[in-house]
Scaffold this motif. Sequence first.
Motif, short mmCIF file in Angstrom:
data_model
loop_
_atom_site.label_atom_id
_atom_site.label_comp_id
_atom_site.label_asym_id
_atom_site.label_seq_id
_atom_site.Cartn_x
_atom_site.Cartn_y
_atom_site.Cartn_z
N GLY A 298 -0.28 1.21 -3.79
CA GLY A 298 -1.64 0.67 -3.84
C GLY A 298 -1.66 -0.84 -3.95
O GLY A 298 -0.65 -1.50 -4.13
N ARG B 71 -7.76 -1.13 -7.90
CA ARG B 71 -6.67 -0.89 -6.96
C ARG B 71 -7.15 0.05 -5.86
O ARG B 71 -7.85 1.03 -6.11
N ALA B 72 -6.76 -0.28 -4.64
CA ALA B 72 -7.09 0.59 -3.51
C ALA B 72 -6.24 1.86 -3.60
O ALA B 72 -5.03 1.80 -3.80
N ARG B 73 -6.90 2.99 -3.43
CA ARG B 73 -6.20 4.27 -3.48
C ARG B 73 -5.95 4.77 -2.07
O ARG B 73 -6.60 4.35 -1.11
N ARG B 74 -5.05 5.70 -1.93
CA ARG B 74 -4.75 6.27 -0.62
C ARG B 74 -5.99 6.95 -0.07
O ARG B 74 -6.74 7.60 -0.80
N SER C 94 -11.73 -3.37 -2.20
CA SER C 94 -11.13 -2.07 -1.93
C SER C 94 -12.17 -0.98 -2.09
O SER C 94 -13.05 -1.05 -2.96
N ALA D 28 0.83 -1.20 0.00
CA ALA D 28 0.00 0.00 0.00
C ALA D 28 0.87 1.25 0.00
O ALA D 28 0.58 2.24 -0.69
N VAL E 67 -5.52 2.13 3.83
CA VAL E 67 -4.51 2.45 2.82
C VAL E 67 -4.24 3.94 2.94
O VAL E 67 -5.06 4.76 2.52
#
Length: 614
Positions: free
Chosen positions: A355, A404-407, A386, A351, A432
């Motif tokens: 990501g 994709r997991a973002r911040r 996510s 992460a 994340v």
Amino acid sequence: MTSAVPTSRHRFQTFDDPSRRKGPERIAALRAAMREARVDGFVVPRADEHQSEYVPANAERLAWLTGFTGSAGTAIVLADVAALFVDGRYTLQAPEQVDTGVITPVPLAEKTAEAWLGETLKEGAVLGYDPWLHTPDGVARLERAATKAGATLRAVDGNLVDAVWAGRPRPPAGLVVVQPDALAGEAASAKLARIREALTETGCEVLVISDPHNLAWAFNLRGGDVAHTPLALGYALVPREGRASLFLASPEIAPEARAALEPIADIVPRAALAEALAGLGTGRTRLDAATGAAALKGLVEAAGGVADVGPDPVTAMKAVKNAAEIAGTCAAHRRDGLALTRFLAWLDARAASGGIGEIEAVEALEDLRAAGGELRDVSFPTISGSGPNGAIVHYRVTHATDRRARRGELFLIDSGAQYRDGTTDVTRTVSVGEPTAEMRDRFTRVLKGHVAISRAVFPKGTTGAQIDAFARLALWEAGLDFDHGTGHGVGSFLSVHEGPQRIAKTGTVVLQPGMILSNEPGYYKAGAYGIRTENLVLVQEAEIAGGERPMLGFETLTLAPYDRRLIEPGLLSAAEMAWIDAYHARVRETLAGDLEPETASWLERATAPLAPAA
């Protein structure tokens, strides 16, 4: 942290896209088959002949027809309208997977299938169903709904979906193996003696075991007919006196399994079941109310016998684990905890460096479990969600939905493993980047409910329904809730969802020492994020100084840290904080010695105390 993730040669989970785009043509084909069969509607449950949660590929009729891949649901297709009925786990998933132009998802909380039929079936219509895919009680409910509408219900000879399913997979034929007595904790002959004693109490002459999980437990066998659960599909007849008969779908029986089974049962092909039921004569036969198909009842009654529909006594026996099963489960959780800790450390590093992909996370966790050399299968398709996908309670990632997991987002991963000595199921929600104040608030309220169940003590005789509210109170105080049960039973190298015990508003079964359940409250904000925290717990006796009644409590089996970045200490009581610190200390002390130095250092930080030192 840059620890590499091993790559396995075999994936236990696939990421195929659902067949939503084919929904219109497949429903049109079913309607053509309905016209040929002279019925005006057809019921398509997510079920096989054993009412199982996980079914073989050739029984995935609902997914093939509609594109919906959830583990529970029912489609009803009429000549001019179709509906899919799903529970609270799937209210977000169903509309995403089906073509809503031809089939309408209906949450069960709003309307049941029977209520919809009562309003929608036309007078004089004929509703068809496959009697192998419904229990007698289920058929009775359909009958009442049809009668209310002035329609009739008719059993169809042969499933109409099968008639139009081109390329339908062949029936499974996995290898049948023995579960050693050292892991089962009790010989199959002793289990059969207990079953016969229970059968005598019912006044029945024979028990039909229709649940493959009960079949596996009673005869200490396992198989490979179904993904994620080591089942050998089939039936058994256990008479009050005389030898049992095993009707296995697969002819592939390992020599050691055959040697163990032949002294206690006749091994007969599955195709001979109907003849055997017809030969029972006029006696009373116990059929399992939960898994016994209406077709079985019809066969017994056609021979002049009495079908006594009630609980299979094996279900309650299987739910209470013996010392060997408990020891195996503890060993499985320790093994699983090492893989989970390595995964969470990898996830944290991944992460921070750009990501996390949902499929990437599933494969990494599976590889880490497989690297231990003991993994037999995942215990269910991993839920890897996510951001907004985490709000879909039983989300199943596909190549089409992978993101994709973002911040600033949350990542929810709910997974489990099948080991020869135990079954695991665990959920962790991780941040994340920096979480929002709302995320911390919601996560901590879920955690408070999770801790409340973990710390609960209760009198013998308590049901899961009586403690379900413990998990919800902190959410209720903020006007929030979740739409699934708090906990389900778990098997011993068997189903990850095992009854009859559960912690839920509908959990009416008394909790007993030796039962294993999940503890998994959650919160889901549609379109934004999902939160769930899950451990498995063992019911055990609790000693309370000065207490006047026998009490029970829970021992937590799962070993994996919670994400401390998501915990708001100001919402926790001193007792809650102390429990979390003690749990984290146990995780650290149990696992750190078998971890690589870099991962052990990560675990040290991840399990640091929340409470300041005295």
